[in-house]
Design an enzyme around this catalytic site. Structure first.
Site, short mmCIF file in Angstrom:
data_model
loop_
_atom_site.label_atom_id
_atom_site.label_comp_id
_atom_site.label_asym_id
_atom_site.label_seq_id
_atom_site.Cartn_x
_atom_site.Cartn_y
_atom_site.Cartn_z
N CYS A 113 -0.41 1.01 -15.82
CA CYS A 113 -1.17 0.01 -16.33
C CYS A 113 -1.30 -0.42 -17.88
CB CYS A 113 -2.36 0.28 -15.76
SG CYS A 113 -2.72 0.64 -13.99
N HIS A 253 -7.60 -4.81 -19.04
CA HIS A 253 -6.88 -4.52 -17.84
C HIS A 253 -8.06 -4.84 -16.32
CE1 HIS A 253 -4.50 -2.62 -14.77
NE2 HIS A 253 -5.09 -1.76 -14.86
N ASN A 283 -5.89 -5.27 -9.05
CA ASN A 283 -5.27 -4.56 -10.20
C ASN A 283 -3.74 -4.64 -10.13
OD1 ASN A 283 -4.10 -2.41 -11.86
ND2 ASN A 283 -5.53 -0.99 -11.29
N1 COA Z 1 -14.28 1.13 1.87
C1 COA Z 1 -15.52 1.84 2.37
N2 COA Z 1 -15.50 3.02 1.95
C2 COA Z 1 -14.92 3.45 1.01
C3 COA Z 1 -13.62 3.04 0.59
C4 COA Z 1 -13.32 1.61 1.03
N3 COA Z 1 -12.63 0.96 0.83
N4 COA Z 1 -13.01 3.74 -0.25
C5 COA Z 1 -13.57 4.81 -0.21
N5 COA Z 1 -14.70 4.89 0.67
C6 COA Z 1 -15.74 5.80 0.71
C7 COA Z 1 -15.27 7.16 0.42
O1 COA Z 1 -14.82 7.66 1.93
C8 COA Z 1 -16.60 7.83 0.09
O2 COA Z 1 -17.14 8.16 1.21
P1 COA Z 1 -17.96 9.79 1.45
O3 COA Z 1 -19.19 9.51 0.65
O4 COA Z 1 -18.41 9.63 2.81
O5 COA Z 1 -17.06 10.61 1.40
C9 COA Z 1 -17.71 6.98 -0.53
O6 COA Z 1 -16.74 5.72 -0.18
C10 COA Z 1 -17.40 7.01 -1.97
O7 COA Z 1 -16.04 7.42 -2.42
P2 COA Z 1 -15.75 7.22 -3.86
O8 COA Z 1 -14.45 7.46 -4.20
O9 COA Z 1 -16.58 8.20 -4.72
O10 COA Z 1 -16.11 5.77 -4.28
P3 COA Z 1 -16.21 4.98 -5.79
O11 COA Z 1 -17.58 4.52 -6.02
O12 COA Z 1 -15.75 6.03 -6.81
O13 COA Z 1 -15.37 3.88 -5.60
C11 COA Z 1 -13.01 3.29 -6.24
C12 COA Z 1 -13.94 4.13 -5.19
C13 COA Z 1 -11.44 3.57 -5.91
C14 COA Z 1 -13.41 1.73 -5.96
C15 COA Z 1 -13.64 3.81 -7.75
O14 COA Z 1 -13.39 5.16 -7.88
C16 COA Z 1 -12.36 3.33 -8.79
O15 COA Z 1 -12.40 1.77 -8.93
N6 COA Z 1 -11.78 3.97 -9.37
C17 COA Z 1 -10.82 3.85 -10.61
C18 COA Z 1 -9.69 3.09 -10.01
C19 COA Z 1 -8.84 2.66 -11.09
O16 COA Z 1 -9.22 1.86 -11.73
N7 COA Z 1 -7.59 3.14 -10.99
C20 COA Z 1 -6.56 2.69 -11.40
C21 COA Z 1 -6.97 2.76 -13.23
S1 COA Z 1 -5.43 1.89 -14.01
#
Ligand code: COA
Length: 326
Positions: A113, A253, A283
């Site tokens: 990215c 980004h 993204n």
């Molecule tokens: N819909 C519903 N629930 C979801 C889900 C979805 N699409 N994806 C994950 N969950 C659930 C998980 O299973 C977890 O459930 P649990 O508590 O029962 O285990 C819960 O939501 C929390 O998961 P978590 O991964 O801690 O959520 P989060 O708040 O961190 O959000 C992302 C997840 C991916 C949106 C977030 O971590 C994120 O954006 N990370 C950075 C990603 C990024 O920018 N990557 C690229 C960098 S260039």
């Protein structure tokens, strides 16, 4: 003093829109959850016959037209991508051929990215040193081909698109003031696409293990991204002696709205000074920032003399920033 200046921008987004409601039909998720956690409402998906070089081509043609240039006026093509048409030849060479950019050398750059801002770093160095005079820098991604549509934590995040800029030398008090690039390979397991390279070449087993799709430790990545980007933005402005209040636009980004809000908060920057389009595109990795640039310029929000801060974070890990005076 010679600086590199962006003289034109272009972008291309595939027509097909995949909304959060479409994804609700594939995995156990909801529009509400996705919007609340990411800020994304929809993303674009390339047509079956479109690959990264096709998206790059359309974005590049747009940038060339706006600059009133022909492809043969370009002497270097850099394509930032992690979803190129094939391992080789490079997507940049495929783009060069399609454009007819006979006078250009061409290569790909992989910094995930952060790829486009890494590309700006290289391009401005080439231009300042006099080694190249007119550079076409492109970010293009077809991430939809590398998504595990059973993995709800990643399939909601990514989209396809391309953006391009043309850079030239200038003696004016404008252009790229500074670029900053960083990596931490010890955190390479946070976001990766493990299959398809020499480590895990394509076999029946790698297919069954879904190694040919993006793997991400979302929560850990999120925390590192927030901390790193806050520091990076503050440092970049300080290096240039620019107070955040002098900044016209932050062009981040477009990965996650909450990450972007954290950076803006740290800079004390109102959200009106942050350009956002992740709601529409999700993204798009290396394509994200050049699409933002193109849309911001087209919207009339970027005026001559404006200070723009570009910043990105991604797989590698990599992170990068650029301060530009338009
Ligand atoms: N819909 C519903 N629930 C979801 C889900 C979805 N699409 N994806 C994950 N969950 C659930 C998980 O299973 C977890 O459930 P649990 O508590 O029962 O285990 C819960 O939501 C929390 O998961 P978590 O991964 O801690 O959520 P989060 O708040 O961190 O959000 C992302 C997840 C991916 C949106 C977030 O971590 C994120 O954006 N990370 C950075 C990603 C990024 O920018 N990557 C690229 C960098 S260039």
């Amino acid at each position: 003093m010679i600086r590199a200046r962006i003289i034109s921008t272009g972008s291309y987004l595939p027509e097909k829109i995949i909304s959060n409601h479409d994804i609700e039909k594939i995995v156990d998720t909801s529009d509400e959850w996705i919007v609340e956690r990411t800020g994304i409402r929809e993303r674009r998906m390339a047509a079956d016959d479109e690959a990264a070089s096709d998206l790059a081509y359309h974005a590049s043609v747009s940038a060339l037209k706006k600059a009133h240039l022909k492809a043969r006026d370009i002497d270097l093509i850099i394509v930032a991508t992690v979803t190129g048409d094939m391992p080789f030849p490079s997507t940049a060479c495929l783009l060069q051929a399609r454009l007819g950019a006979k006078n250009a050398a061409a290569f790909d750059l992989n910094a995930a990215c952060s790829g486009f801002v890494y590309g700006m770093h290289i391009a401005q160095g080439m231009i300042k040193s006099g080694m190249h005079n007119r550079i076409l820098l492109v970010g293009t991604e077809v991430l939809s081909r590398f998504i595990d549509w059973d993995d709800r934590s990643t399939c909601i995040l990514f989209g396809d698109g391309a953006g391009a800029v043309i850079m030239e030398p200038t003696k004016e008090k404008r252009g790229v003031y500074s670029t900053h690039i960083y990596s931490d390979g010890s955190l390479s397991d946070l976001i990766s696409l493990p299959g398809g390279g020499s480590r895990n070449p394509c076999t029946r087993e790698t297919m069954l293990k879904t190694l040919h799709s993006i793997k991400m430790k979302g929560n850990e990545t999120f925390k590192v991204a927030v901390r790193t980007l806050e520091e990076l933005a503050t440092y970049t402005l300080a290096e240039n002696g620019i107070d955040p209040s002098q900044l016209s636009l932050l062009m981040p980004h477009q990965a996650n709205l909450r990450i972007i809000q954290a950076t803006a908060k740290r800079l004390n920057l109102p959200m009106e000074k942050v350009f956002l389009n992740l709601e529409k595109y999700g993204n798009t990795s290396a394509a994200s920032i050049p699409i933002v640039l193109d849309e911001a310029v087209a919207s009339g929000k970027v005026k001559d003399g404006d200070y723009l801060l570009l910043e990105a974070f991604g797989g590698g890990l990599t992170w990068a920033s650029a301060l530009v005076r338009w």
